[in-house]
Design an enzyme around this catalytic site. Structure first.
Site, PDB file in Angstrom:
ATOM      1  N   TYR A  53       0.813  -1.219   0.000  1.00 46.72           N
ATOM      2  CA  TYR A  53       0.000   0.000   0.000  1.00 46.72           C
ATOM      3  C   TYR A  53       0.848   1.271   0.000  1.00 46.72           C
ATOM      4  O   TYR A  53       0.460   2.291  -0.559  1.00 46.72           O
ATOM      5  CB  TYR A  53      -0.934  -0.008   1.213  1.00 46.72           C
ATOM      6  CG  TYR A  53      -2.218  -0.761   0.942  1.00 46.72           C
ATOM      7  CD1 TYR A  53      -3.088  -0.333  -0.058  1.00 46.72           C
ATOM      8  CD2 TYR A  53      -2.569  -1.895   1.663  1.00 46.72           C
ATOM      9  CE1 TYR A  53      -4.266  -1.009  -0.327  1.00 46.72           C
ATOM     10  CE2 TYR A  53      -3.749  -2.585   1.404  1.00 46.72           C
ATOM     11  CZ  TYR A  53      -4.590  -2.132   0.405  1.00 46.72           C
ATOM     12  OH  TYR A  53      -5.764  -2.793   0.127  1.00 46.72           O
ATOM     13  N   LEU A 140       3.499   1.698   7.496  1.00 38.14           N
ATOM     14  CA  LEU A 140       4.475   0.726   7.978  1.00 38.14           C
ATOM     15  C   LEU A 140       3.800  -0.589   8.331  1.00 38.14           C
ATOM     16  O   LEU A 140       2.710  -0.606   8.891  1.00 38.14           O
ATOM     17  CB  LEU A 140       5.156   1.226   9.255  1.00 38.14           C
ATOM     18  CG  LEU A 140       6.200   2.322   9.170  1.00 38.14           C
ATOM     19  CD1 LEU A 140       6.874   2.477  10.527  1.00 38.14           C
ATOM     20  CD2 LEU A 140       7.238   2.017   8.110  1.00 38.14           C
ATOM     21  N   TYR A 236      -7.885 -11.132  13.605  1.00 37.17           N
ATOM     22  CA  TYR A 236      -7.524  -9.785  13.161  1.00 37.17           C
ATOM     23  C   TYR A 236      -8.143  -8.701  14.059  1.00 37.17           C
ATOM     24  O   TYR A 236      -7.516  -8.219  14.991  1.00 37.17           O
ATOM     25  CB  TYR A 236      -7.842  -9.564  11.662  1.00 37.17           C
ATOM     26  CG  TYR A 236      -7.012  -8.425  11.139  1.00 37.17           C
ATOM     27  CD1 TYR A 236      -5.833  -8.642  10.433  1.00 37.17           C
ATOM     28  CD2 TYR A 236      -7.337  -7.099  11.447  1.00 37.17           C
ATOM     29  CE1 TYR A 236      -5.019  -7.593  10.038  1.00 37.17           C
ATOM     30  CE2 TYR A 236      -6.533  -6.040  11.063  1.00 37.17           C
ATOM     31  CZ  TYR A 236      -5.391  -6.294  10.345  1.00 37.17           C
ATOM     32  OH  TYR A 236      -4.591  -5.243   9.967  1.00 37.17           O
TER      33      TYR A 236
HETATM   34  P1  NAD Z   1       4.132  -4.250   3.202  1.00 36.23           P
HETATM   35  O1  NAD Z   1       4.846  -5.319   3.953  1.00 36.23           O
HETATM   36  O2  NAD Z   1       3.949  -4.420   1.744  1.00 36.23           O
HETATM   37  O3  NAD Z   1       4.904  -2.828   3.408  1.00 36.23           O
HETATM   38  C1  NAD Z   1       5.520  -2.463   4.601  1.00 36.23           C
HETATM   39  C2  NAD Z   1       6.410  -1.250   4.380  1.00 36.23           C
HETATM   40  O4  NAD Z   1       6.963  -0.870   5.652  1.00 36.23           O
HETATM   41  C3  NAD Z   1       7.621  -1.495   3.458  1.00 36.23           C
HETATM   42  O5  NAD Z   1       7.866  -0.325   2.691  1.00 36.23           O
HETATM   43  C4  NAD Z   1       8.784  -1.686   4.448  1.00 36.23           C
HETATM   44  O6  NAD Z   1      10.073  -1.376   3.921  1.00 36.23           O
HETATM   45  C5  NAD Z   1       8.382  -0.715   5.523  1.00 36.23           C
HETATM   46  N1  NAD Z   1       8.994  -0.968   6.819  1.00 36.23           N
HETATM   47  C6  NAD Z   1       8.825  -2.026   7.654  1.00 36.23           C
HETATM   48  N2  NAD Z   1       9.541  -1.843   8.787  1.00 36.23           N
HETATM   49  C7  NAD Z   1      10.157  -0.639   8.680  1.00 36.23           C
HETATM   50  C8  NAD Z   1      11.013   0.121   9.522  1.00 36.23           C
HETATM   51  N3  NAD Z   1      11.368  -0.299  10.728  1.00 36.23           N
HETATM   52  N4  NAD Z   1      11.463   1.313   9.057  1.00 36.23           N
HETATM   53  C9  NAD Z   1      11.111   1.778   7.829  1.00 36.23           C
HETATM   54  N5  NAD Z   1      10.278   1.118   7.009  1.00 36.23           N
HETATM   55  C10 NAD Z   1       9.819  -0.080   7.420  1.00 36.23           C
HETATM   56  O7  NAD Z   1       2.767  -4.038   3.970  1.00 36.23           O
HETATM   57  P2  NAD Z   1       1.297  -3.567   3.526  1.00 36.23           P
HETATM   58  O8  NAD Z   1       0.434  -4.767   3.483  1.00 36.23           O
HETATM   59  O9  NAD Z   1       1.327  -2.626   2.386  1.00 36.23           O
HETATM   60  O10 NAD Z   1       0.867  -2.784   4.855  1.00 36.23           O
HETATM   61  C11 NAD Z   1       0.941  -1.378   4.999  1.00 36.23           C
HETATM   62  C12 NAD Z   1      -0.169  -0.939   5.934  1.00 36.23           C
HETATM   63  O11 NAD Z   1      -1.431  -1.242   5.331  1.00 36.23           O
HETATM   64  C13 NAD Z   1      -0.147  -1.637   7.295  1.00 36.23           C
HETATM   65  O12 NAD Z   1      -0.522  -0.714   8.291  1.00 36.23           O
HETATM   66  C14 NAD Z   1      -1.226  -2.702   7.150  1.00 36.23           C
HETATM   67  O13 NAD Z   1      -1.795  -3.091   8.383  1.00 36.23           O
HETATM   68  C15 NAD Z   1      -2.232  -1.940   6.281  1.00 36.23           C
HETATM   69  N6  NAD Z   1      -3.216  -2.798   5.572  1.00 36.23           N
HETATM   70  C16 NAD Z   1      -2.814  -3.891   4.857  1.00 36.23           C
HETATM   71  C17 NAD Z   1      -3.788  -4.684   4.239  1.00 36.23           C
HETATM   72  C18 NAD Z   1      -3.416  -5.925   3.453  1.00 36.23           C
HETATM   73  O14 NAD Z   1      -4.282  -6.758   3.204  1.00 36.23           O
HETATM   74  N7  NAD Z   1      -2.176  -6.073   3.028  1.00 36.23           N
HETATM   75  C19 NAD Z   1      -5.154  -4.336   4.321  1.00 36.23           C
HETATM   76  C20 NAD Z   1      -5.515  -3.185   5.014  1.00 36.23           C
HETATM   77  C21 NAD Z   1      -4.536  -2.419   5.648  1.00 36.23           C
END
Ligand code: NAD
Length: 398
Positions: A53, A140, A236
């Site tokens: 995202y 994050l 969740y």
């Molecule tokens: P993802 O794993 O694709 O991305 C995570 C990002 O965080 C990456 O850019 C990574 O480099 C960065 N990151 C992690 N630890 C870090 C640190 N210590 N310092 C700097 N950067 C760091 O995850 P995603 O699924 O895109 O999730 C992003 C957000 O969206 C989260 O809050 C998640 O709960 C939310 N979300 C995800 C979904 C889903 O189904 N994937 C649905 C709704 C909401």
């Protein structure tokens, strides 16, 4: 180097530089096929900008609104001998594509939870981005956080907050439906998960940016959450991660108060369940996603990260009406949560087994998207050809 996927459980330990670039380009092309954003942001900070995202949240303002972007992430660079992480190659490709269009794009690779990263971001905003930013995206997903003041390390867990919970899950290695039992978290584990995935660090970021005077009048900030159907609530919404998301909502309310003097706005956006590196680690969710994808694709409602975020920006954040729910959240999970989708998924969930799995779920779609996260299976990429694993992110000197 010839790079092929090496899958270990729910991660792939290799990533393809050209494939990741093709994946980023696919997302850029999608954004360019949509109308430009009227009144979109111009100077954007994305925290967690390299995959999922967050990456989409960097691509949309850049290519729909001509925004300068500062992207922060925690990724592994490649070397001559080893491939880097997908987020590294995604960011390399994003920067090249953005600068080719005359957009400012700079990245920081390091721990977003630290004071140092916040200070570095402030410096870049002050010195290279005209001094003010008008959008901060907080995306994050991390398994751990080091408290920047005490040095204590907190680890998040994916557990229930009640008793044991047993349900069906997908063994993504074998492509088989299995039963899984998830245990209850201790009060300490709940507290740790809130420390990692709750709103404290989002607030620390906004405080640091505000104290440095780099937030523009009318600044917006958004962080992402998930709710989903009742069948995933024990793991969740009512589980440890859900407690952290409730904390994120509390932070959102605090930030709205804080930003009011700047006419600013803070939002939590509830997004759709999608295959990302973070979500593939959650038990039960990959099976739900496989069934959900099938249902949403059949009804022409399926979206990936880029479609979700394009809609979030165009229809909610910059439309003049964010269409908040009763709890004050943006709901871009509205199509996932439609009654017809949810009742069909619930019916299928009751009967799903190894025998009927391939008919009632879109496991192929799940696997294809999982591989795409690491740059595999992209059209037009020659996977037999040599690729350079040492591909660098232009703004980051190694
Ligand atoms: P993802 O794993 O694709 O991305 C995570 C990002 O965080 C990456 O850019 C990574 O480099 C960065 N990151 C992690 N630890 C870090 C640190 N210590 N310092 C700097 N950067 C760091 O995850 P995603 O699924 O895109 O999730 C992003 C957000 O969206 C989260 O809050 C998640 O709960 C939310 N979300 C995800 C979904 C889903 O189904 N994937 C649905 C709704 C909401």
């Amino acid at each position: 180097m010839i790079v092929s996927p090496k899958i270990r459980g729910f991660i792939c330990t290799t990533a393809h530089p050209d494939g990741c670039a093709a994946h980023v380009q696919e997302q850029i092309d999608y954004v360019k096929s949509k109308p430009k954003l009227e009144n979109g942001p111009k100077n954007v900070l994305v925290i967690g900008a390299s995959t999922g995202y967050g990456l989409a949240s960097r691509i949309v303002p850049a290519f729909a609104s001509g925004a300068n972007t500062l992207g922060l992430f925690f990724e592994k660079p490649g070397s001559e001998k080893r491939t880097g992480s997908a987020g590294w190659y995604n960011s390399a490709a994003f920067e090249k594509a953005a600068t080719a269009e005359g957009l400012f794009a700079k990245s920081l690779n390091g721990d977003a939870f630290s004071h140092e990263m916040k200070a570095q971001a402030v410096d870049i905003i002050k010195n290279e981005m005209g001094g003010k930013i008008d959008l901060v995206v907080y995306s994050l997903a991390s398994p751990r956080r080091t408290d920047p003041d005490t040095g204590e390390v907190y680890k998040s867990v994916l557990k229930t907050t009640g008793g044991d919970y047993t349900n069906k899950t997908l063994n993504t290695d074998k492509g088989e439906v299995e039963e899984v039992t998830i245990g209850a978290a201790t009060p300490e584990e709940i507290e740790h998960t809130i420390k990692v995935m709750g709103g404290e660090d989002w607030e620390l970021w906004m405080n640091a940016l505000s104290d440095a005077g780099v937030l523009a009048d009318g600044v917006k900030t958004v962080a992402y959450s998930y709710i989903g159907p009742e069948l995933t609530w024990p793991i969740y919404t009512d589980g440890t991660i859900g407690q952290a998301k409730k904390d994120l909502e509390k932070s959102c309310a605090q930030l709205n108060e804080k930003l009011s003097s700047l006419n600013g706005e803070a939002y939590v956006s509830v997004n759709k369940a999608l295959v990302t590196q973070a979500s593939s680690a959650i038990p039960v969710v990959p099976l739900y996603i496989s069934i959900l994808y099938k249902e949403m694709k059949e009804k022409g409602l399926h979206e990936g990260c880029i479609e979700q975020i394009e809609r979030l920006f165009a229809d909610r954040l910059y439309s003049g009406d964010a269409k908040l729910d009763e709890a004050g959240r943006i709901r871009i999970d509205d199509w996932e949560m439609r009654d017809d989708i949810q009742s069909a998924v619930a019916e299928k969930w009751k009967t799903v087994s190894n025998e009927n799995f391939s008919e009632i779920a879109d496991f192929q779609g799940y696997q294809d998207e999982f591989l795409k996260l690491f740059g595999f299976g992209l059209e037009g990429v020659n996977y037999e050809a040599d690729t350079d694993p040492a591909t660098g992110v232009p703004s980051i000197a190694e």
